[in-house]
Design a protein around this motif. Structure first.
Motif, PDB file in Angstrom:
ATOM      1  N   ASP A  33      23.550  30.128  35.627  1.00 54.70           N
ATOM      2  CA  ASP A  33      23.473  30.194  37.085  1.00 54.70           C
ATOM      3  C   ASP A  33      23.609  28.800  37.707  1.00 54.70           C
ATOM      4  N   GLU A  34      23.017  27.799  37.051  1.00 50.82           N
ATOM      5  CA  GLU A  34      23.139  26.430  37.553  1.00 50.82           C
ATOM      6  C   GLU A  34      24.574  25.947  37.429  1.00 50.82           C
ATOM      7  N   ILE A  35      25.252  26.320  36.341  1.00 50.88           N
ATOM      8  CA  ILE A  35      26.671  25.983  36.190  1.00 50.88           C
ATOM      9  C   ILE A  35      27.476  26.605  37.335  1.00 50.88           C
ATOM     10  N   LEU A  84      34.704  39.116  40.880  1.00 48.93           N
ATOM     11  CA  LEU A  84      33.844  37.931  40.792  1.00 48.93           C
ATOM     12  C   LEU A  84      33.802  37.404  39.362  1.00 48.93           C
ATOM     13  N   ASN A  85      33.629  38.305  38.409  1.00 47.35           N
ATOM     14  CA  ASN A  85      33.573  37.892  37.012  1.00 47.35           C
ATOM     15  C   ASN A  85      34.868  37.226  36.566  1.00 47.35           C
ATOM     16  N   GLU A  86      35.996  37.774  37.025  1.00 44.88           N
ATOM     17  CA  GLU A  86      37.290  37.213  36.660  1.00 44.88           C
ATOM     18  C   GLU A  86      37.448  35.790  37.199  1.00 44.88           C
ATOM     19  N   ILE A  87      36.935  35.571  38.394  1.00 43.07           N
ATOM     20  CA  ILE A  87      37.049  34.256  39.020  1.00 43.07           C
ATOM     21  C   ILE A  87      36.151  33.230  38.332  1.00 43.07           C
ATOM     22  N   MET A  88      34.927  33.650  37.982  1.00 42.38           N
ATOM     23  CA  MET A  88      33.911  32.681  37.597  1.00 42.38           C
ATOM     24  C   MET A  88      33.639  32.533  36.109  1.00 42.38           C
ATOM     25  N   HIS A  89      33.697  33.611  35.351  1.00 46.35           N
ATOM     26  CA  HIS A  89      33.030  33.541  34.046  1.00 46.35           C
ATOM     27  C   HIS A  89      33.790  32.783  32.974  1.00 46.35           C
ATOM     28  N   SER A  90      35.094  32.727  33.040  1.00 47.40           N
ATOM     29  CA  SER A  90      35.802  31.882  32.065  1.00 47.40           C
ATOM     30  C   SER A  90      35.466  30.417  32.296  1.00 47.40           C
ATOM     31  N   LYS A  91      35.297  30.043  33.561  1.00 46.43           N
ATOM     32  CA  LYS A  91      34.953  28.658  33.893  1.00 46.43           C
ATOM     33  C   LYS A  91      33.515  28.349  33.497  1.00 46.43           C
ATOM     34  N   ILE A  92      32.617  29.320  33.703  1.00 46.41           N
ATOM     35  CA  ILE A  92      31.226  29.132  33.283  1.00 46.41           C
ATOM     36  C   ILE A  92      31.155  28.960  31.772  1.00 46.41           C
ATOM     37  N   ARG A  93      31.892  29.795  31.064  1.00 45.09           N
ATOM     38  CA  ARG A  93      31.905  29.716  29.599  1.00 45.09           C
ATOM     39  C   ARG A  93      32.422  28.347  29.138  1.00 45.09           C
ATOM     40  N   ASP A 112      20.847  30.229  28.858  1.00 46.37           N
ATOM     41  CA  ASP A 112      20.295  31.224  29.769  1.00 46.37           C
ATOM     42  C   ASP A 112      21.454  31.853  30.535  1.00 46.37           C
ATOM     43  N   MET A 113      21.851  33.051  30.110  1.00 46.24           N
ATOM     44  CA  MET A 113      23.055  33.689  30.652  1.00 46.24           C
ATOM     45  C   MET A 113      22.761  35.150  30.981  1.00 46.24           C
ATOM     46  N   PRO A 114      22.582  35.483  32.267  1.00 44.64           N
ATOM     47  CA  PRO A 114      22.280  36.867  32.639  1.00 44.64           C
ATOM     48  C   PRO A 114      23.318  37.867  32.152  1.00 44.64           C
TER      49      PRO A 114
END
Length: 208
Positions: A33-35, A84-93, A112-114
């Motif tokens: 979440d902080e990322i 939202l997941n498509e936009i954000m989660h590859s970058k978060i990973r 810590d990954m919801p």
């Protein structure tokens, strides 16, 4: 690479409390979440993409992301959540992997990954800890503590993976249907198990 513990659970399950507990025991916490907050800081490319997909008014008068409004729209439908997941989660990973790689090999990292299961991020982790609680408790905590309305909470719960899927992914489950003191006690016991597992070696191989 350090030993990586994936920490996950449904919204309102108590992940933040457990992450803090593990941190007090010496873990280095990498917070998804902080990322996400860093990636969507003022003027970021991700912020522009979110505007294009969820409306220009998701920014406040200072140009910062109105996270509550984004969440309301993103969790309203399955299509929006997927967007939202498509936009954000590859970058978060990607950023999580970068941060983990910078941590000394003799440390224990808690990721810590919801949405650990939803985004199939288990492969980043050597050991998975799931905080488990009932839907009734999730609703009560989020309504009472965060001031969310019940329909918004139910939308968020529906957009996350099922309780069964999270439990199936777990190496260790920490129940959280009691008091905070009980959760901390279980966290302390879980940390001993993590130390033992880290000493034995990894259960998974980290992705490159």
């Amino acid at each position: 690479m350090p030993f990586v513990v994936g920490l996950t659970g449904g919204i309102g399950s108590g992940k933040s409390t457990v992450a803090s507990c593990f941190q007090e025991h010496g873990a280095v916490v990498v917070d998804a979440d902080e990322i996400a907050r860093t990636l969507t800081s003022l003027g970021s490319p991700e912020l522009l993409v979110l505007q294009e997909n969820f409306g220009a008014d998701i920014l406040d008068s200072s140009g910062n992301l109105n996270r509550a409004l984004l969440a309301e729209r993103a969790f309203a439908t399955e299509v929006n959540t997927a967007k939202l997941n498509e936009i954000m989660h590859s970058k978060i990973r990607e950023r999580a992997q970068e941060l983990i790689a910078q941590i000394p090999a003799d440390r224990i990292v808690v990721y810590d990954m919801p949405l650990l299961v939803e985004t199939k991020s288990q492969d980043l982790c050597d050991f998975i800890v799931v905080i488990d609680t009932s839907v009734e408790n999730q609703i009560a905590r989020l309504v009472d503590l965060r001031g969310l309305n019940e329909s918004d909470v139910m939308n968020r719960i529906k957009r996350q993976t099922s309780r069964t899927a999270r439990l199936d992914a777990a190496d260790l489950v920490i129940p959280n249907d009691g008091t905070r003191a009980e959760l901390i006690e279980r966290c302390d016991s879980a940390w001993k198990r993590i130390i033992e597992q880290a000493a034995q070696g990894r259960t998974r191989s980290l992705s490159p």
